[in-house]
Structures are given as C-alpha cells and as structure tokens.
Design an enzyme around this catalytic site. Sequence first.
Site, PDB file in Angstrom:
ATOM      1  N   HIS A  48       0.830  -1.092   0.039  1.00  0.00           N
ATOM      2  CA  HIS A  48      -0.031  -0.100  -0.016  1.00  0.00           C
ATOM      3  C   HIS A  48       0.927   1.368  -0.031  1.00  0.00           C
ATOM      4  O   HIS A  48       0.401   2.238   0.336  1.00  0.00           O
ATOM      5  CB  HIS A  48      -1.017   0.008   1.235  1.00  0.00           C
ATOM      6  CG  HIS A  48      -2.148   0.762   1.079  1.00  0.00           C
ATOM      7  ND1 HIS A  48      -3.171   0.166   0.175  1.00  0.00           N
ATOM      8  CD2 HIS A  48      -2.606   1.864   1.416  1.00  0.00           C
ATOM      9  CE1 HIS A  48      -4.087   0.983   0.390  1.00  0.00           C
ATOM     10  NE2 HIS A  48      -3.955   2.008   1.071  1.00  0.00           N
ATOM     11  N   ASP A  92      -7.363   3.905   9.260  1.00  0.00           N
ATOM     12  CA  ASP A  92      -8.682   4.091   8.376  1.00  0.00           C
ATOM     13  C   ASP A  92      -8.799   2.817   7.750  1.00  0.00           C
ATOM     14  O   ASP A  92     -10.001   2.228   7.677  1.00  0.00           O
ATOM     15  CB  ASP A  92      -8.793   5.354   7.602  1.00  0.00           C
ATOM     16  CG  ASP A  92      -9.123   6.626   8.644  1.00  0.00           C
ATOM     17  OD1 ASP A  92      -9.544   6.338   9.711  1.00  0.00           O
ATOM     18  OD2 ASP A  92      -8.632   7.687   8.163  1.00  0.00           O
ATOM     19  N   GLU A 147     -12.213  12.768  13.613  1.00  0.00           N
ATOM     20  CA  GLU A 147     -11.503  13.237  12.186  1.00  0.00           C
ATOM     21  C   GLU A 147     -12.164  14.341  11.700  1.00  0.00           C
ATOM     22  O   GLU A 147     -13.132  15.143  12.223  1.00  0.00           O
ATOM     23  CB  GLU A 147     -11.613  11.956  11.385  1.00  0.00           C
ATOM     24  CG  GLU A 147     -10.588  10.831  11.701  1.00  0.00           C
ATOM     25  CD  GLU A 147     -10.100  10.152  10.589  1.00  0.00           C
ATOM     26  OE1 GLU A 147     -10.220  10.381   9.198  1.00  0.00           O
ATOM     27  OE2 GLU A 147      -9.518   9.157  10.736  1.00  0.00           O
TER      28      GLU A 147
END
Length: 562
Positions: free
Chosen positions: A106, A191, A304
């Site tokens: 990622h 997340d 957030e």
Amino acid sequence: MEERKSVLITGAKLLLLLVMSCLMGLTPQATKPGDERATFLPNYMASNLSFDASRTRLASRDFGGLTGAPPHGVLVPSSVHEIANLVRVAYEADAHFRVAAKGHAHSIQGQAQAPGGVVIEMEALKGCLFNVGVLENESCSFSSSYSVERESVERESGGSLYYADVWGGELWIDVLHETLKHGLAPRSWTDYLYLTVGGTLSNAGISGQAFNHGPQISNVYELDVVTGKGELLTCSKHQNSELFHSVLGGLGQFGIITRARIALEPAPQRVRWIRVLYSDFNTFTRDQEHLISLHGRTKFDYVEGFVIVDEGLINNWRSSFFSPRNPIKLQSIVSGSKGTVLYCLEVTKNYDEATADTVDQEVDSLLKTLSFIQGSVFTTDLPYIDFLDRVHKAELKLRAKGLWDVPHPWLNLFIPKSKIADFDAGVFKGILGKKTSGPILIYPMNKNRWDEKTSAVTPDEDVFYLVAFLRSALDNGEETQSLRYLQDQNERILRFCEEANIEMKQYLPHHTKRAQWVQHYGPKWAEFEERKATFDPKNILAPGQRIFSAAQPIILPSASSS
C-alpha cells in the site's frame, strides 16, 4: 549482441546464487544454463526464492502505481529463520544485495521495492502466529504522558493489560477478527485495515483515535526484528531498547518486524457515528482542538474531519454514510456560507449494552459544546467492526467500477497548529480550486501521545494536524483528474508550505535528495544515521525509501529482461 546480453544476465544470476550458496556452506556444482537456480540453493531456498518474471513484476507494483522497479528475486518465506538467513547472506557477502520487506503493497512511491535485489513477501506467513495474553509485573511501554490513560485501561480491563502477539505480515483486519473472539481489540487504528502490522508500525499508524491513544507505534509492548545484519532479536523498551525505538516509525531502515506484541483493550459492541458541517474554518478547527483536549469518558472516541471543495463531493459527501433513500439537500448550507469550501467534523462514541442507555445523553452533551451549522447533524449507528472496516466497503465499490487499480498520487502532511489557518487560505481556498479527485482528510493530534524516542518525526508543537490528499488519477479526459495535474498540484502545495514558512513534515515521506531527508528529520537526523550504522551498516534494508545510498551493491538485471 543478444548473446552477450544473455551471458551477462546469466552470470549475474549465478553470482547472486553463488554468494548465497557459499555462505550457506554449499558446494556449487556444474549446471546447465537455466538450471542454476535449483542447484545453488538449499532445498528451502530452491522452492521459496523465485526468479519468475511474473512474480518479480508483481513485487514491483504498489498502491501508488507511480513507479515500478522489479527485484531480481522474491522470497516467499515459510519461517522467520529464512528471512534472517537471507538478510545475513546479504550482509556477509563482499558484494551485497538489497532486501525489502513487502506487506500489502500500500506504499505510494515504491518504498517497499528492492531494485535488482530481493523482495520478501511478508504476507506468505499470515496466520502463523497469534496469541492473546496478559502482561504480569511488567510496566507499560507507553511514555510517561500515558499514566492517567493506563489507569483507565487497567480499570476497564479489570486491572489487566492485554496484548496480542501477531506476525509482522498479518493484516490488521485479521488481527481485529481474532481479538474480537476474546472480547478485545487493539487500541489504535488506521482508517484502512487491509495493511500489515509491520508496515504500519514502520511508519506510525494513525487514525481518529490517535489524539487519545497515540499512533499505533505508541501501543506496542514488544517486537521481534531481523536487523540488517541478519540477527533475529527481541526488543522492547526494557530489552534492546535502542532497536525497539529505532524500528518503530523507522521506515524499514533498521530491521524487518516479524512479530509485534500489540496493546489491547475491551472491545465495544457498537458505534454512534456523527457528522456535522462547518463553513468557517477557524470555528471548525477550534472545535476539533477542543474535542482532542478532553479526557476520561467525557469525550468522543474518534475525531477526524474532511474538506469539501469539489462541487461533486458537495452532493455526494455522505453517499456512503446513509441510505440513498434519505437524501440531504446542501444547497441552502452552501448558499448561506461565506464560500464554497465546507468542512465536515466526524466523531464517534463507542458503547455496549452497559452504556447503551446513556450514549444519547453523552453525545448530546458533547455536541452542545460545538458551533457547527445548525441542522447539519447527521447520525448513524452500526457495529464496531463495521465502523472500523468502513473504508473496505468503499474499496469494493471502486473495484467494481474499475476505479481502484489506478495511480494514487497521495500527499500526507503534518501541519503545525500555528500554521493550519495559513494552509487553509493558501491551499483549500487557493491551490485546489473547485475540483479535486478524492477525499481530503484533516484532523488534529496531541504530540504528547507520540513517543519521541521512536524514529517518527512530527512538527515541534503541542498540537499538529494531519492533512491527507487521498486522490486518484483517472484517464478520463478531464485535466483536473489526470496524474500529471495532480502531481503538479502536489508540488505546488509543497512549494507553498516552503514559501509560507510552514514547517510541515511529510507522513509516509518521499524525498529524493539527502538534503531533503536531513531537513525532514531535523535534530533527529544524526541519531537516525547513527542507528543505521548500528543496525544496518551495509545499507541492505528498504532501499525503496531512497534515504541512504548503497555501499557498492550489486544491481542485477531485472528478471523481466531475461
């Protein structure tokens, strides 16, 4: 010419395999061209170290899709000792080769690549290690600022500190599923959960819980690490502490994390998820900073936010939040605001059967302290696991539309609190215009929740913001969504920070020059260099980060050229 090229490539392969075989006490035997891979390696290496072109091509790809540098080989380990042996071979060789540990790939800029070297597929051993236990007569690995929080954890856990031992290549989603079987869960998250434990701990691991629990690197008790010398060592803040702090947030420069002992807490059952809108940036950030200053139970569990500058996002900002059968009209909010930029505050409150009767009262009490746009409160309720895995649902939708495997020129910045208003004026209301190509996250964190002994770097202020431009480049003919446009815009944002004297730090950093890395680490650079010299003196590990130059490594031809 072609014949000469073939000889050079075969010779390069033989050289790498000869180095490995000699250091493992093997005697090379005569081979035919094309047979050298199996003959020069012990049985486990012959089957687990692949030079297949399709596998090396796959190892050269990552989520960013911006660069590709094939390794010469890919190790698919069947034990941690194979990893240690490979690194030790690279270290002891006079002409060494580079090694990179690859998790779920990622990364954005090829950070997990090893051009001409060997990539280790860490996910190959998923499920090999999982154990839940209780720490006894051992102090917490958190910094001193965690004393009050630790008392809270011990109280909620019946006086115990729980942990999970997990493989470094394990995905966080699988860690969640396993710990929930015990009624427990990690305290700090990212997340997106389809990332490996070793991957996030090599960076920091942040999400909306970080203001309270700190990043994931502040929630680790112990690690097993393969250093750049091929040593397999256990480390914690009490044992091999320099290695422990070096590896956490160390971008893979000092060792490969093969086991992590993760701090756990009792898992809630459900989540109350709330979003509210703001049109004034100063009001928005003031409320965010107020919420992260709260302690004890009288606080939200997750804080957030995100910025809405795109006309399309204004109409779709909550598309995955509620059912389409419950549409929200935002035109009145936009027309009544001071501009076209909106800010969304996103918070949650965890609860279970014991606290279900009071959750509404607690949420209402906290919302009354905020100054959001009246009538913009949107709430939903869902199981805890569904909230944590929310991004994966969006991923599945994008994959179905063919919009996931595209270039992702992401830019993640830590902005000091004192400069966040300047950043808003120059970037959100300036550089971005009215079009973007993905979410823009913004939320504050408390610096005292970060252990300064780790290798991670943050701005030198008590509160700083993550601003994350999570954009996707699309080849749809629209200039503002093209890769070149988004990359140019990223460069404009970085130049603006420099010209406005915003002393930001890149999260998941990408630099190409030594001077940039020195500036990135600031006062920590000397220590960072010293740690590298101690734990990876031949610069073998994580070459894709491009921090240190190799000491005359072998750069072998890629398998794709053979």
